[in-house]
Design a protein around this motif. Structure first.
Motif, PDB file in Angstrom:
ATOM      1  N   GLU A  13       5.023 -16.705   1.879  1.00  0.00           N
ATOM      2  CA  GLU A  13       4.405 -15.933   2.956  1.00  0.00           C
ATOM      3  C   GLU A  13       4.149 -14.503   2.512  1.00  0.00           C
ATOM      4  O   GLU A  13       3.114 -13.906   2.848  1.00  0.00           O
ATOM      5  CB  GLU A  13       5.309 -15.955   4.190  1.00  0.00           C
ATOM      6  CG  GLU A  13       4.706 -15.259   5.390  1.00  0.00           C
ATOM      7  CD  GLU A  13       5.520 -15.459   6.653  1.00  0.00           C
ATOM      8  OE1 GLU A  13       5.256 -14.747   7.639  1.00  0.00           O
ATOM      9  OE2 GLU A  13       6.419 -16.319   6.647  1.00  0.00           O
ATOM     10  N   ASP A  72      -5.921 -22.168  12.029  1.00  0.00           N
ATOM     11  CA  ASP A  72      -4.485 -21.869  11.926  1.00  0.00           C
ATOM     12  C   ASP A  72      -3.753 -22.959  11.153  1.00  0.00           C
ATOM     13  O   ASP A  72      -2.874 -22.670  10.334  1.00  0.00           O
ATOM     14  CB  ASP A  72      -3.880 -21.723  13.326  1.00  0.00           C
ATOM     15  CG  ASP A  72      -4.326 -20.456  14.015  1.00  0.00           C
ATOM     16  OD1 ASP A  72      -4.871 -19.574  13.330  1.00  0.00           O
ATOM     17  OD2 ASP A  72      -4.134 -20.341  15.245  1.00  0.00           O
ATOM     18  N   GLU A 114      -1.709 -22.430   7.730  1.00  0.00           N
ATOM     19  CA  GLU A 114      -0.291 -22.804   7.651  1.00  0.00           C
ATOM     20  C   GLU A 114      -0.044 -23.723   6.460  1.00  0.00           C
ATOM     21  O   GLU A 114       0.916 -23.546   5.710  1.00  0.00           O
ATOM     22  CB  GLU A 114       0.122 -23.495   8.948  1.00  0.00           C
ATOM     23  CG  GLU A 114       1.581 -23.906   8.975  1.00  0.00           C
ATOM     24  CD  GLU A 114       1.964 -24.628  10.252  1.00  0.00           C
ATOM     25  OE1 GLU A 114       3.108 -25.106  10.344  1.00  0.00           O
ATOM     26  OE2 GLU A 114       1.107 -24.734  11.160  1.00  0.00           O
ATOM     27  N   ARG A 153       1.198 -12.374  10.485  1.00  0.00           N
ATOM     28  CA  ARG A 153       2.109 -12.447   9.340  1.00  0.00           C
ATOM     29  C   ARG A 153       2.425 -11.057   8.802  1.00  0.00           C
ATOM     30  O   ARG A 153       3.569 -10.756   8.442  1.00  0.00           O
ATOM     31  CB  ARG A 153       1.503 -13.319   8.246  1.00  0.00           C
ATOM     32  CG  ARG A 153       1.631 -14.801   8.477  1.00  0.00           C
ATOM     33  CD  ARG A 153       1.367 -15.581   7.207  1.00  0.00           C
ATOM     34  NE  ARG A 153      -0.024 -15.481   6.808  1.00  0.00           N
ATOM     35  CZ  ARG A 153      -0.946 -16.401   7.092  1.00  0.00           C
ATOM     36  NH1 ARG A 153      -0.613 -17.464   7.798  1.00  0.00           N
ATOM     37  NH2 ARG A 153      -2.186 -16.262   6.672  1.00  0.00           N
TER      38      ARG A 153
END
Length: 623
Positions: free
Chosen positions: A129, A199, A203, A322
């Protein structure tokens, strides 16, 4: 703000409460650039929409055989073309500037937050991430920030054209004024599903990135155990999942793009059909119909920006979320106005701001590390040892809304009340996976230091002799200090990386050194010599080693056993391993069956309570 002025002297304090709030904060901090882009956008779109009026005026001049009006129409078209070209050039310039400066601001904020949190960051946020935020996400955020001004200019232009047509030609203008909102908003029902698919794609892409990062980091180990193909197959499957998700998302966005062509085309047909009837009835001139037709045709250009802003927001919203997630992480702070004076690590002996010293005490577990002694800490849970080491450094990371616990104290000073650089100057924490930056060995060991420990002493204490020999072979002039070290030390074995990281920490010679499993990747003979060297080099300095290695524990002056988050026993290794079954089970990996055979359970009746926790047992070995 211009690109040449980057980086920012002060990128500001972001509003990281949510992704949309973060985007709004970025936009507000670039108000000047946004206004410039809006002004040039209005000039550009104004030039575009002036073309239909010039064309219609010229057509009507030809019909009326008016040379003067035709010349005026030509001049108007030239002026519109100049405005269009110059406005487009400057709009592109300011838009790109807004994009790059917004992305640079986010990158600078992320870099500062990463440096602020240190190793605590990857304990809170997955490495994949962090990589996704610092690479692709900043571009998507910058895209939305710069698209806002262009969309605003397009929306103002569309509204102005509709009003002008209503005034100039009410019959056709009414059709256009009613049809344009339907064209602009016709794709709204599809946007929620398109956003959800986007999305899902991001992801899955984030998980694939994290899997790739973990695979590359552990490639040497995977090759050693033959697991390389297994992880490659996992990445292939993850990559295919990303591809399928991207295809589904692209189909939805292609449907939206098709509607953006279909709806304006339908509006154009209606306008032409209705306009021809008006011309046949003599209610409007041919030139007026050409003007309205051209205006509706060219309106498709600014209307495309409605689709772009929807896509930009859809892609940037999770990216901003994020980024806000990372930027919202804070260092634990429990100090306040009553926390006492802040120490300055540069103060002298007589300076009231002299760095704090004394025993290191953690009120959460009850751990006490006496000043000037080597203390070993044994935790039943390895993750608990990592959290303890992080807390002892006084710079643990908190998620937004988390309630910090009581501060670790060094002497009378709470570490959390110190500025981050002061806390890190006093207490140095080396976690179990230290990072070696690329460069030469000399550059690796060129760190802020007290000067009391030389590089040679640190390398000797960390048993780096064989590492120096290997680096000398890789060096052009056989000088190990000039030998290159690749990024994260991937050209070295795990044990070699660990020993070089330990040598770097020993060179620094901080007031308090906290080591988390510093010898987990070395053999027992090397580990024993490292234990002796560590005790020699750190003599008279406070050292805390989180470990379950009997060799290190046997060299420690004091051993603290932490069980279920609290100190359960204190003493020396040779006594604790005989008298405390819980300690022995952790250190020797003794099973319950082996405990029963050795009679340990019976001997521990008074030492432990029924739930497995009991009073602290403090045992000192006698002569």
């Amino acid at each position: 703000m211009q690109i040449s002025d980057l980086p920012y002297t002060d990128p500001g304090v972001p509003d990281a409460r949510s992704g949309p709030r973060f985007l709004w904060w970025l936009g507000r901090n670039q108000a000047g650039g946004q206004l410039k882009s809006l002004a040039w956008g209005l000039l550009h779109f104004g030039g575009v929409m002036a073309l239909p009026y010039g064309v219609g005026f010229a057509v009507q001049a030809v019909v009326d055989r008016s040379g003067g009006r035709l010349a005026f129409a030509g001049l108007l078209l030239v002026l519109a073309g100049v405005c269009l070209a110059f406005g487009d050039t400057m709009l592109h310039r300011t838009a790109v500037t807004n994009w790059i400066t917004a992305a640079a601001r986010v990158q600078q904020l992320l870099a500062r937050r990463t440096a602020h949190l240190g190793s605590a960051l990857t304990r809170r946020v997955a490495a994949g991430e962090v990589v996704a935020v610092s690479t692709g996400d900043v571009e998507k955020i910058g895209w939305f920030v710069e698209a806002v001004s262009r969309f605003t200019a397009a929306a103002v232009t569309v509204a102005a054209v509709c009003v002008a047509l209503l005034i100039h030609q009410p019959d056709l203008g009414l059709v256009v004024a009613l049809g344009v909102p339907l064209v602009a908003l016709g794709v709204l029902p599809l946007l929620p599903r398109a956003t959800r698919l986007a999305d899902v794609q991001r992801e899955k892409a984030g998980k694939a990135t994290e899997l790739a990062s973990d695979t590359v980091a552990g490639l040497r180990v995977l090759r050693g155990i033959g697991g390389e193909e297994l992880f490659l197959d996992r990445y292939r499957r993850a990559s295919q999942d990303v591809r399928h998700a991207a295809v589904r998302s692209a189909r939805m966005w292609s449907a939206i793009s098709a509607l953006q062509v279909l709806l304006p085309g339908a509006l154009l047909i209606v306008v032409v059909w209705h306009g021809l009837g008006l011309v046949r009835d003599g209610r409007i001139e041919v030139g007026e119909l050409v003007t309205v037709y051209s205006a509706v045709m060219l309106l498709t250009y600014p209307l495309r920006h409605f689709e772009e802003i929807a896509m930009a927001y859809s892609f940037s919203r999770p990216s901003a979320k994020r980024a806000a997630r990372v930027l919202s992480l804070e260092r634990t702070t429990t100090g306040g106005p009553d926390a006492g004076p802040v120490a300055d690590p540069a103060g002298g002996a007589d300076d009231p701001r002299t760095p704090p010293s004394g025993d290191l005490f953690d009120p959460v577990t009850g751990l006490l590390a006496p000043e000037g002694r080597l203390t070993a800490v044994v935790c039943g849970d390895p993750d608990e040892a990592g959290r303890l080491a992080e807390r002892l450094g006084g710079h643990a990371a908190l998620d937004e809304g988390d309630v910090p616990g009581p501060s670790v104290r060094l002497g009378e000073a709470p570490l959390d009340a110190l500025p981050l650089d002061a806390a890190r100057a006093v207490v140095l924490v080396q976690d179990k996976d230290p990072v070696l930056l690329s460069g030469t060995l000399s550059e690796l060991l060129d760190v802020p230091a007290s000067g009391n420990v030389t590089v040679d002493d640190a390398l000797t204490a960390a048993e780096c002799g064989d590492v120096l020999d290997a680096l000398a072979q890789a060096s052009v002039d056989e000088d190990p200090m000039a030998a290159p070290i690749t990024e994260r030390g991937r050209s070295l074995s795990g044990g070699q990386r660990q020993r070089l990281a330990l040598a770097r920490s020993l060179v620094t010679d901080p007031e308090v050194l906290v080591l988390d499993e510093p010898t987990s990747a070395v053999d027992s003979h090397t580990e024993a010599r490292i234990a002796d060297g560590l005790r020699t080099v750190r003599k008279g300095r406070t050292t805390v080693v989180c470990t379950s290695s009997p060799l290190l524990l046997d060299r420690a002056e004091r051993v603290v056993f932490v069980h279920e988050g609290e100190v359960a026993a204190v003493g020396v290794h040779r006594v604790l391993v005989r008298t405390d079954p819980r300690y022995r089970a952790v250190v020797t990996r003794e099973t319950e069956e082996e405990q029963r055979r050795s009679g340990s359970t019976a001997n521990s009746t008074d030492a432990a309570s029924p739930n497995g926790s009991g009073p602290v047992i403090e045992i000192e070995e006698t002569a």
